[in-house]
Write a protein that holds these residues in place. Structure first.
Motif, PDB file in Angstrom:
ATOM      1  N   LYS A 165       0.855  -1.191   0.000  1.00  0.00           N
ATOM      2  CA  LYS A 165       0.000   0.000   0.000  1.00  0.00           C
ATOM      3  C   LYS A 165       0.887   1.235   0.000  1.00  0.00           C
ATOM      4  O   LYS A 165       1.972   1.241   0.576  1.00  0.00           O
ATOM      5  CB  LYS A 165      -0.906   0.042   1.242  1.00  0.00           C
ATOM      6  CG  LYS A 165      -1.809  -1.169   1.398  1.00  0.00           C
ATOM      7  CD  LYS A 165      -2.908  -1.143   0.392  1.00  0.00           C
ATOM      8  CE  LYS A 165      -3.872  -2.297   0.659  1.00  0.00           C
ATOM      9  NZ  LYS A 165      -4.995  -2.300  -0.217  1.00  0.00           N
ATOM     10  N   THR A 195      -2.341  11.517  -0.508  1.00  0.00           N
ATOM     11  CA  THR A 195      -3.442  12.432  -0.258  1.00  0.00           C
ATOM     12  C   THR A 195      -4.222  12.523  -1.552  1.00  0.00           C
ATOM     13  O   THR A 195      -3.654  12.793  -2.610  1.00  0.00           O
ATOM     14  CB  THR A 195      -2.925  13.821   0.140  1.00  0.00           C
ATOM     15  OG1 THR A 195      -2.177  13.683   1.346  1.00  0.00           O
ATOM     16  CG2 THR A 195      -4.065  14.790   0.362  1.00  0.00           C
ATOM     17  N   GLN A 254       0.601   5.295   0.892  1.00  0.00           N
ATOM     18  CA  GLN A 254      -0.218   6.346   1.472  1.00  0.00           C
ATOM     19  C   GLN A 254      -0.088   7.606   0.621  1.00  0.00           C
ATOM     20  O   GLN A 254       1.013   8.061   0.315  1.00  0.00           O
ATOM     21  CB  GLN A 254       0.209   6.647   2.902  1.00  0.00           C
ATOM     22  CG  GLN A 254      -0.695   7.672   3.570  1.00  0.00           C
ATOM     23  CD  GLN A 254      -0.346   7.852   5.040  1.00  0.00           C
ATOM     24  OE1 GLN A 254       0.443   7.107   5.600  1.00  0.00           O
ATOM     25  NE2 GLN A 254      -0.953   8.832   5.644  1.00  0.00           N
ATOM     26  N   GLN A 259     -12.256   2.705   2.790  1.00  0.00           N
ATOM     27  CA  GLN A 259     -11.061   2.871   1.958  1.00  0.00           C
ATOM     28  C   GLN A 259     -10.780   1.602   1.168  1.00  0.00           C
ATOM     29  O   GLN A 259     -10.389   1.664  -0.003  1.00  0.00           O
ATOM     30  CB  GLN A 259      -9.863   3.255   2.821  1.00  0.00           C
ATOM     31  CG  GLN A 259      -9.989   4.640   3.414  1.00  0.00           C
ATOM     32  CD  GLN A 259      -8.838   4.972   4.350  1.00  0.00           C
ATOM     33  OE1 GLN A 259      -8.139   4.092   4.842  1.00  0.00           O
ATOM     34  NE2 GLN A 259      -8.649   6.255   4.602  1.00  0.00           N
TER      35      GLN A 259
END
Length: 94
Positions: free
Chosen positions: A52, A56, A54, A78
């Protein structure tokens, strides 16, 4: 990316993998492997976890609200968004 562990397959193992991959289906003996016909109790992602990242990401508020209110009990919103994006990518691959 973690570079401490190498994902390289030794040449002798790769040669064996290639030889097995080249076999026609009718020459592969699977008598010692029971065929699974009922996958209803299978759990997705139990052994494989994709990496994954991260980020924005700005999404329309109504989309976020919809995913928050309509995700299944087994996964968060999510995860639902990720699954929807993955389905889109699979359908649009060339």
């Amino acid at each position: 990316m973690n570079t401490r562990h190498s994902n390289r397959v030794p040449p002798e193992i790769q040669a064996e993998i290639d030889a097995l991959a080249a076999l026609p289906e009718n020459q592969i003996d699977t008598d010692d492997i029971p065929e699974v016909r009922d996958w209803s109790s299978a759990k997705r992602g139990l052994f494989y976890r994709p990496v994954k990242q991260q980020i924005t990401l700005r999404l329309d508020a109504d989309l976020v609200d919809w995913f928050k209110n309509h995700h299944s009990q087994d996964e968060g919103y999510q995860t639902s968004i990720n699954r929807a994006l993955r389905e889109y990518v699979v359908q649009h691959q060339t």
